[in-house]
Design an enzyme around this catalytic site. Structure first.
Site, PDB file in Angstrom:
ATOM      1  CG  ASN A  33      -3.596   1.233  -4.997  1.00  0.00           C
ATOM      2  OD1 ASN A  33      -3.507   2.452  -4.909  1.00  0.00           O
ATOM      3  ND2 ASN A  33      -3.894   0.629  -6.140  1.00  0.00           N
TER       4      ASN A  33
ATOM      5  CD  GLU B 199      -1.913  -2.007  -9.454  1.00  0.00           C
ATOM      6  OE1 GLU B 199      -3.141  -1.815  -9.444  1.00  0.00           O
ATOM      7  OE2 GLU B 199      -1.217  -1.919 -10.491  1.00  0.00           O
TER       8      GLU B 199
ATOM      9  CB  CYS C 127      -5.735  -2.889  -0.348  1.00  0.00           C
ATOM     10  SG  CYS C 127      -6.326  -4.234  -1.365  1.00  0.00           S
TER      11      CYS C 127
ATOM     12  CD  GLU D  62      -8.969  -0.070   1.307  1.00  0.00           C
ATOM     13  OE1 GLU D  62     -10.048   0.063   0.715  1.00  0.00           O
ATOM     14  OE2 GLU D  62      -7.930  -0.484   0.739  1.00  0.00           O
TER      15      GLU D  62
ATOM     16  CB  CYS E 184     -10.893  -5.981  -1.369  1.00  0.00           C
ATOM     17  SG  CYS E 184      -9.439  -6.192  -0.306  1.00  0.00           S
TER      18      CYS E 184
ATOM     19  CB  CYS F 137      -9.367  -4.065   2.977  1.00  0.00           C
ATOM     20  SG  CYS F 137      -7.828  -3.886   2.048  1.00  0.00           S
TER      21      CYS F 137
END
Length: 159
Positions: free
Chosen positions: A61, A63, A72, A74, A111, A114
């Site tokens: 990930n 940010e 993210c 994924e 999430c 994803c």
């Protein structure tokens, strides 16, 4: 009125019960958490994809102070795999997460965004991917994205 019942299937394994290939994939996801850029949440996620040709690619990930601008693990991993190896389906994807206390004691699911990307990747290649959700206590194994997103929206609706 009609009621529908939707079932999903999840198997739970101990790390030692995984195949050698799956353990390598989980280890790559765990290692990827170290490359996470998470100065705001301090929640480090790593993902690793096993491609049909045997190559493992990973991501973490990333940010950003403007939260929607981050991505993210994924999606980082799958977008990289799809762009660098466009002819190679993803056989399996492992996901691991840790915080200040270490790796989590419960498996971490992807999430919603994803989950949609996992589904699109499967549809792109016409091949489901095995999904491994790592935790210290157990590893959830799912046979494909539809088990994460049973009422899914895909390209078929757009035809």
């Amino acid at each position: 009125m009609k009621e529908l019942k939707i079932e999903i299937h999840i198997r739970s394994y101990a790390y030692e019960e995984l195949s050698e290939e799956e353990r390598r994939l989980v280890d790559a996801a765990k290692e990827a958490t170290a490359r996470s850029y998470a100065p705001y949440s301090r929640f480090h996620v790593g993902a690793a994809a096993l491609l049909a040709n045997g190559i493992i690619v990973s991501g973490s990930n990333q940010e950003n102070a403007a939260y929607p601008s981050g991505t993210c693990a994924e999606r980082t991993t799958l977008f990289y795999a799809n762009s660098q190896y466009p002819d190679q389906p993803v056989k399996a994807l492992a996901i691991a997460a840790r915080n200040a206390s270490g790796f989590l004691d419960s498996p971490i699911p992807p999430c919603g965004a994803c989950r949609q990307v996992l589904l699109e990747t499967e549809q792109r290649y016409g091949h489901p991917m095995r999904i491994l959700l790592y935790s210290n206590q157990e590893i959830y194994c799912l046979s494909g994205a539809r088990n994460l997103l049973p009422l899914s929206f895909g390209g078929g609706f757009l035809k």
